[in-house]
Design an enzyme around this catalytic site. Structure first.
Site, mmCIF file in Angstrom:
data_model
loop_
_atom_site.group_PDB
_atom_site.id
_atom_site.type_symbol
_atom_site.label_atom_id
_atom_site.label_comp_id
_atom_site.label_asym_id
_atom_site.label_seq_id
_atom_site.Cartn_x
_atom_site.Cartn_y
_atom_site.Cartn_z
ATOM 1 N N HIS A 30 0.843 -1.213 0.000
ATOM 2 C CA HIS A 30 0.000 0.000 0.000
ATOM 3 C C HIS A 30 0.862 1.240 0.000
ATOM 4 O O HIS A 30 0.996 1.888 1.026
ATOM 5 C CB HIS A 30 -0.900 0.002 1.223
ATOM 6 C CG HIS A 30 -2.074 0.924 1.123
ATOM 7 N ND1 HIS A 30 -2.036 2.240 1.490
ATOM 8 C CD2 HIS A 30 -3.340 0.705 0.713
ATOM 9 C CE1 HIS A 30 -3.230 2.788 1.325
ATOM 10 N NE2 HIS A 30 -4.033 1.862 0.851
ATOM 11 N N ILE B 158 1.718 4.801 1.448
ATOM 12 C CA ILE B 158 0.757 5.627 2.180
ATOM 13 C C ILE B 158 0.106 4.730 3.234
ATOM 14 O O ILE B 158 -0.345 3.632 2.922
ATOM 15 C CB ILE B 158 -0.331 6.191 1.235
ATOM 16 C CG1 ILE B 158 0.301 7.101 0.181
ATOM 17 C CG2 ILE B 158 -1.399 6.942 2.027
ATOM 18 C CD1 ILE B 158 -0.685 7.556 -0.901
ATOM 19 N N GLY C 111 -5.918 4.444 5.486
ATOM 20 C CA GLY C 111 -6.792 5.226 6.361
ATOM 21 C C GLY C 111 -7.458 4.393 7.436
ATOM 22 O O GLY C 111 -7.635 4.846 8.568
ATOM 23 N N VAL C 112 -7.827 3.162 7.098
ATOM 24 C CA VAL C 112 -8.479 2.310 8.101
ATOM 25 C C VAL C 112 -7.535 2.016 9.268
ATOM 26 O O VAL C 112 -7.994 1.838 10.395
ATOM 27 C CB VAL C 112 -9.016 0.992 7.493
ATOM 28 C CG1 VAL C 112 -10.122 1.269 6.502
ATOM 29 C CG2 VAL C 112 -7.916 0.180 6.852
ATOM 30 N N GLU D 127 -7.994 2.771 13.143
ATOM 31 C CA GLU D 127 -7.662 1.747 14.140
ATOM 32 C C GLU D 127 -6.759 2.325 15.225
ATOM 33 O O GLU D 127 -6.930 2.019 16.418
ATOM 34 C CB GLU D 127 -7.001 0.536 13.475
ATOM 35 C CG GLU D 127 -6.463 -0.503 14.438
ATOM 36 C CD GLU D 127 -7.504 -1.256 15.259
ATOM 37 O OE1 GLU D 127 -7.135 -1.799 16.323
ATOM 38 O OE2 GLU D 127 -8.684 -1.307 14.852
#
Length: 180
Positions: A74, A80, A83-84, A88
């Site tokens: 990723h 990067i 976002g999840v 978290e």
């Protein structure tokens, strides 16, 4: 008479500040974090706590390094942080805040029950340090609603409202069969 009222008001304000200061805890290092949170590498996303005000607020750090396993995919040419995983990290910081109040936390888990208003403002890349600030909006014995923001260099990178629930850690707790 005005002096008496002024003194009384100042005393109340001083008492409130003293109470909050007593509830505030200074830095929590990784060894203590590992005693509170059940997460482990590579999924532990909190490196240090800078500030903790009992049942109200926490400020934590996550140092983002190029060796994070998620950067392999990723994205290989432009890493990067997903976002999840930032959300978290917000949830883990909130869980850390809440679990400090649970006497039998070694027998319990704090699990996600919802994510609302998640917004991703700027990419988080290797070398960044996430400053995660979480505030309690509602707290019951077994459930909470938290608002969190993750900052990089003083700018909001992500924000979300998360809800969570305290459940037993016993084998099979939270399985799909239980909810049917």
């Amino acid at each position: 008479m005005a002096d008496v009222l002024e003194t009384g008001t100042n005393q109340i304000a001083t008492d409130a500040v003293t109470t909050e200061a007593a509830d505030a805890k200074s830095a929590i290092e990784i060894g203590e974090i590992l005693k509170i949170l059940p997460h482990r590498y590579p999924f532990l996303l909190i490196d240090r706590v800078l500030e903790l005000v009992r049942m109200k607020r926490i400020v934590a750090l996550k140092n983002v390094t190029v060796t994070e396993p998620f950067f392999q995919g990723h994205f290989p040419d432009k890493p990067i942080m997903p976002g999840v995983l930032i959300v978290e990290a917000i949830a883990q910081a909130g869980g850390l805040l809440l679990l400090t109040e649970v006497p039998n936390r070694d027998q319990m888990l704090m699990v996600f029950t919802g994510i609302e208003k998640a917004r991703f403002r700027r990419p988080v890349v290797p070398g960044d340090q996430l400053r995660i600030e979480v505030e309690v909006r509602a707290w019951r014995v077994t459930a909470a609603r938290l608002e969190g923001k993750a900052y990089v260099n003083g700018k909001v990178a992500a924000e979300a409202t998360v809800t969570c629930r305290l459940v037993p850690r016993a084998a099979g707790a939270g399985s799909a069969e239980e909810s049917e």
